[in-house]
Design an enzyme around this catalytic site. Structure first.
Site, PDB file in Angstrom:
ATOM      1  N   HIS A  83      -7.228 -14.214 -27.782  1.00  0.00           N
ATOM      2  CA  HIS A  83      -6.009 -14.066 -26.974  1.00  0.00           C
ATOM      3  C   HIS A  83      -6.120 -12.905 -25.994  1.00  0.00           C
ATOM      4  O   HIS A  83      -5.346 -12.815 -25.051  1.00  0.00           O
ATOM      5  CB  HIS A  83      -4.740 -14.006 -27.839  1.00  0.00           C
ATOM      6  CG  HIS A  83      -4.462 -12.711 -28.519  1.00  0.00           C
ATOM      7  ND1 HIS A  83      -4.809 -12.456 -29.832  1.00  0.00           N
ATOM      8  CD2 HIS A  83      -3.843 -11.584 -28.079  1.00  0.00           C
ATOM      9  CE1 HIS A  83      -4.414 -11.235 -30.160  1.00  0.00           C
ATOM     10  NE2 HIS A  83      -3.827 -10.687 -29.114  1.00  0.00           N
ATOM     11  N   ASP A 219      -9.584 -16.067 -33.939  1.00  0.00           N
ATOM     12  CA  ASP A 219      -9.152 -15.363 -32.727  1.00  0.00           C
ATOM     13  C   ASP A 219     -10.214 -14.376 -32.202  1.00  0.00           C
ATOM     14  O   ASP A 219     -10.042 -13.167 -32.281  1.00  0.00           O
ATOM     15  CB  ASP A 219      -7.836 -14.623 -33.034  1.00  0.00           C
ATOM     16  CG  ASP A 219      -7.068 -14.285 -31.766  1.00  0.00           C
ATOM     17  OD1 ASP A 219      -7.659 -14.311 -30.676  1.00  0.00           O
ATOM     18  OD2 ASP A 219      -5.862 -13.974 -31.879  1.00  0.00           O
ATOM     19  N   SER A 642      -5.120  -5.362 -30.908  1.00  0.00           N
ATOM     20  CA  SER A 642      -5.788  -6.655 -30.916  1.00  0.00           C
ATOM     21  C   SER A 642      -7.226  -6.487 -30.477  1.00  0.00           C
ATOM     22  O   SER A 642      -7.500  -5.843 -29.467  1.00  0.00           O
ATOM     23  CB  SER A 642      -5.088  -7.624 -29.979  1.00  0.00           C
ATOM     24  OG  SER A 642      -4.042  -8.227 -30.666  1.00  0.00           O
TER      25      SER A 642
HETATM   26  N1  ARG Z   1       0.975 -11.871 -32.181  1.00  0.00           N
HETATM   27  C1  ARG Z   1      -0.265 -11.477 -31.576  1.00  0.00           C
HETATM   28  C2  ARG Z   1      -0.024 -10.350 -30.578  1.00  0.00           C
HETATM   29  O1  ARG Z   1       1.020  -9.781 -30.577  1.00  0.00           O
HETATM   30  C3  ARG Z   1      -0.984 -12.630 -30.971  1.00  0.00           C
HETATM   31  C4  ARG Z   1      -0.380 -13.222 -29.738  1.00  0.00           C
HETATM   32  C5  ARG Z   1      -1.194 -14.315 -29.113  1.00  0.00           C
HETATM   33  N2  ARG Z   1      -1.123 -15.553 -29.859  1.00  0.00           N
HETATM   34  C6  ARG Z   1      -0.171 -16.523 -29.709  1.00  0.00           C
HETATM   35  N3  ARG Z   1      -0.191 -17.557 -30.476  1.00  0.00           N
HETATM   36  N4  ARG Z   1       0.773 -16.424 -28.803  1.00  0.00           N
HETATM   37  O2  ARG Z   1      -0.557 -10.171 -29.518  1.00  0.00           O
HETATM   38  N1  GLU Z   2      -1.482  -9.394 -31.292  1.00  0.00           N
HETATM   39  C1  GLU Z   2      -1.257  -8.000 -31.059  1.00  0.00           C
HETATM   40  C2  GLU Z   2      -2.043  -7.467 -29.856  1.00  0.00           C
HETATM   41  O1  GLU Z   2      -2.274  -8.166 -28.905  1.00  0.00           O
HETATM   42  C3  GLU Z   2      -1.543  -7.267 -32.296  1.00  0.00           C
HETATM   43  C4  GLU Z   2      -0.461  -7.534 -33.220  1.00  0.00           C
HETATM   44  C5  GLU Z   2       0.436  -6.343 -33.406  1.00  0.00           C
HETATM   45  O2  GLU Z   2       1.375  -6.156 -32.640  1.00  0.00           O
HETATM   46  O3  GLU Z   2       0.123  -5.607 -34.354  1.00  0.00           O
HETATM   47  O4  GLU Z   2      -2.377  -6.310 -29.771  1.00  0.00           O
END
Ligand code: ARG
Ligand code: GLU
Length: 707
Positions: A83, A219, A642
């Site tokens: 991502h 991921d 991330s």
């Molecule tokens: N929750 C993760 C973050 O905050 C992953 C976001 C990307 N993935 C998704 N399915 N939208 O960045």
């Molecule tokens: N998916 C998040 C990022 O892009 C990490 C998840 C979180 O917020 O801890 O950094």
């Protein structure tokens, strides 16, 4: 000034008491060393950060502007999340070469694809520059005077630090400006795409599983940093060569068991752990609920459309990913705060602080002033929320805003540029507009009526006008605006000159947008907002300093600010609710369990199924013969982490951080060791995909594995 420093020194060097919570400053990690070793770490703080020797720090980079990456070979090979690489993978994809859908694996350096605009930043060294930055700052100064002195000092200090080098330097405030650190960086601009799994693996589970455990998302994506022949950063050139990092990570295939020590080394973006009770209440109970409701409206319409056909799925998926990411996190955050009685907990602390502060003229008024300022902030913040999440929810209003900017532009060449950009946007905007306008019109009407029902839409209609009438009015605005007809836009803009601004301003959509802005965020409240936020920041500076004086023994870490940090903890399951226990790791079995060819997020690649059926996991299986996919641990992380390497007791790479568990997303404000878990992609699944699934053995051969 002296007193601040002494307070900080006491806070920093007295006997520490540590919990799982914490995002620690690498340069000061010595003070955590004993604790980390007692918790299982077998290396030293110097192995993690040192300016005298190559160390793990040299393998960690800021990937782009909001993710982390790490070097895994001596040829500049870099791992990060799928991502994090997403937008670059998407930009390099076409319908014939759809890398997003099908994956991509460069079989040689020549096949690697340059990524325009992607940078990778390596920290050369950091330094405490508090004294230089605060030189000449006096308590009696106004905030504006203080800011001017600090800005001038920062300019001098960074200039001196980078003179005669190819480095850049940035200075950031810590503890709300009680302390300052300088980061001297090396920024690489030639970064190329090397490998990515197909979305069915890299985004398996999609937004349905996002923020959730048990998780099965592969991921990761792979890039390579290139440099000039002197190994220094250079803009893209075919002559550039793979960068030779000072250090790259060693990979361990041994995996981890529950209770094993792990740490995360990366770039967490923002936390608010010193937030007062008012701030916590504002987020959890005031703004989050409104944002969630308004985004639910949008997501319902987009998801409906996406389920209708593939073209609409393609059209909306990245928009939906970003709307849904915040939407889901805020829900977890508000639930978590209230489950913890977060507001009450903060109030208890504030009571204790006030008792202490009553004898201290410097701190006595801090909390009472906070309360007053937050009361003002609260109403402006709500208006802000409505403006951003309701008024600006539809593409229709977004385009109205752009037209308004054009109408307010007086410079002729700027007018030409803006006009042409708008006309250019027409091409994509009016592609399948028949379908899009159904979705967009509904979003426009529903978000505005939601705002009216909540009492924030006085500028749309009087309180006593019924909702059906308001909906009808809004529908008319949508249909009558020039924005819904390409022909009419062209008629308005083809020969547009500054004097035609009136015509734009008469458009009902532009009129409505302007009215919304002037009513929800009038100049007076914008001014007030800036005043109040400045004052709140000043109060936090005092509050945090006071906290340290009050509890000199209680070492607390500074909020995340997109600087390099270390978080550490243990692999651990948890009980999200009564009667349920989450194990700490998942396997390929779970992917097969979730498989559903009819649901986009759960389609399993045939090749992966094949490998599953033959159980061909090679060296990537665990002792039980399973193929591990992800694990959770108590490391304190946030957005920006991330792609961060998750390392074992020996400092070897065991996984890539990519998310947090939903039940613990309040950790940006309040950390609860019973619920807060980071989610890590097991490096064995990542390598299995590269090796067994994709057959990219050229990449596997580059890696360093521990025996
Ligand atoms: N929750 C993760 C973050 O905050 C992953 C976001 C990307 N993935 C998704 N399915 N939208 O960045
Ligand atoms: N998916 C998040 C990022 O892009 C990490 C998840 C979180 O917020 O801890 O950094």
């Amino acid at each position: 000034m002296k007193r601040i420093l002494i307070a900080l020194l006491i806070a920093v060097f007295s006997v520490p008491t540590f919990a799982d919570e914490g995002m620690w400053i690498p340069m000061l990690l010595k003070r955590n060393e004993a604790d980390m070793q007692q918790k299982g770490m077998k290396i030293s703080a110097d192995d993690i950060y040192s300016i005298n020797q190559a160390c793990l720090k040299d393998a960690i980079v800021l990937f782009g502007s909001g993710c982390t990456g790490e070097f895994v070979s001596d040829q500049g090979l870099l791992f990060t999340n799928h991502h994090c690489g997403y937008s670059f993978i998407a930009r390099n994809s076409t319908l014939e070469h759809n890398y997003l859908a099908n994956g991509f694996w460069a079989k040689s350096f020549e096949e690697e694809i340059p990524c325009v605009g992607l940078t990778v930043t390596r920290l050369v060294r950091m330094e405490d520059v508090t004294e230089q930055v605060l030189k000449g700052v006096e308590d009696k100064m106004s905030e504006a005077e203080r800011e001017n002195v600090i800005a001038a000092n920062i300019k001098t200090v960074t200039k001196k630090a980078t003179e005669g080098t190819h480095y850049s330097a940035i200075i950031k405030p810590f503890y709300y400006g009680n302390q300052y650190f300088m980061y001297v960086n090396e920024v690489f601009t030639d970064v190329r795409m090397v490998g990515t799994p197909p979305s069915n693996i890299g985004k398996f589970g999609g937004d349905t599983d996002n923020w959730m455990w048990p998780r099965h998302t592969g991921d990761f994506s792979v890039f390579r940093v290139y440099a000039g022949k002197d190994n220094k950063p250079a803009d893209y050139s075919a002559d550039n060569v793979p960068y030779k990092p000072l250090q790259h990570l060693t990979i361990s295939l041994k995996g981890v068991e529950e209770n094993d020590f792990t740490f995360v080394f990366g770039y967490p973006g923002t936390t608010n752990r010193y937030a007062t009770s008012q701030a916590v209440d504002l987020a959890a109970n005031v703004t989050n609920p409104v944002r969630i409701d308004l985004r639910t409206i949008r997501l319902n319409h987009y998801n409906n459309a996406m389920n209708q056909d593939a073209a609409q799925r393609l059209k909306y998926s990245s928009k939906v990913a970003s709307i849904a990411n915040g939407w889901k996190k805020w829900q977890g955050e508000s639930l978590g705060i209230n489950r913890l009685d977060g507001v009450e907990k903060k109030q208890e602390f504030e009571k204790r602080f006030q008792q202490w502060a009553n004898n201290n003229p410097m701190y006595k008024d801090v909390l009472p002033s906070m309360e007053k300022n937050y009361a003002i902030l609260k109403s402006i913040e709500l208006n802000n929320t409505y403006f951003n999440e309701a008024v600006r929810a539809s593409d229709f209003m977004g385009r109205a805003a752009t037209l308004l900017t054009l109408a307010n532009t007086t410079n002729d060449s700027l007018i030409e540029a803006r006009k042409n950009a708008f006309i250019k946007q027409n091409e994509t905007y009016f592609k399948d507009f028949d379908k899009h306008s159904i979705v967009d019109r509904a979003i426009f009407i529903e978000t505005f009526t939601y705002m009216c029902k909540a009492g924030f839409g006085g500028f749309v209609a009087n309180k006593d006008v019924d909702i059906a009438t308001i909906e009808e009015m809004l529908g008319k605005i949508y249909d009558k605006s020039v924005l819904t007809s390409e022909k009419n836009i062209m008629k308005l803009l083809a020969n547009y000159k500054a004097k035609d601004a009136k015509k734009i301003l008469k458009d009902p959509a532009v009129e409505l947008y302007q009215l919304a802005y002037e009513n929800l965020l009038p100049a007076s409240s914008r001014k007030e907002y800036s005043k109040v936020t400045k004052e709140i920041n000043r109060l936090y500076r005092l509050y945090v300093k006071g906290m340290m004086e009050m509890d000199a023994n209680n070492v607390s870490f500074p909020d995340a600010n997109l600087t390099l940090r270390v978080a550490y903890g243990h692999v651990k399951g948890f009980a999200p609710k009564d009667g349920v226990y989450y194990k700490p790791y998942t396997t390929l079995e779970g992917i097969i369990e979730k498989e559903n060819p009819d649901i986009y997020d759960y389609v399993v690649e045939p090749r992966l199924k094949e490998l599953y059926n033959t159980h061909d996991y090679g060296q990537y299986a665990n002792a039980k013969g399973e193929l591990p996919v992800a694990f959770i641990a108590t490391n304190h992380t946030t957005g920006g982490n991330s792609g961060s390497p998750v390392l074992n007791a020996n400092g070897e790479l065991i996984g890539l951080n990519f998310d947090r568990c939903w039940e613990g997303t309040m950790s940006d404000l309040l950390f609860d060791p019973n619920y807060c878990r980071n989610i890590t992609l097991d490096i064995r699944y990542c390598l299995f995909i590269i090796d067994k699934y994709a057959g990219a053995t050229n990449l596997i051969n580059e890696l360093t594995m521990s025996k």
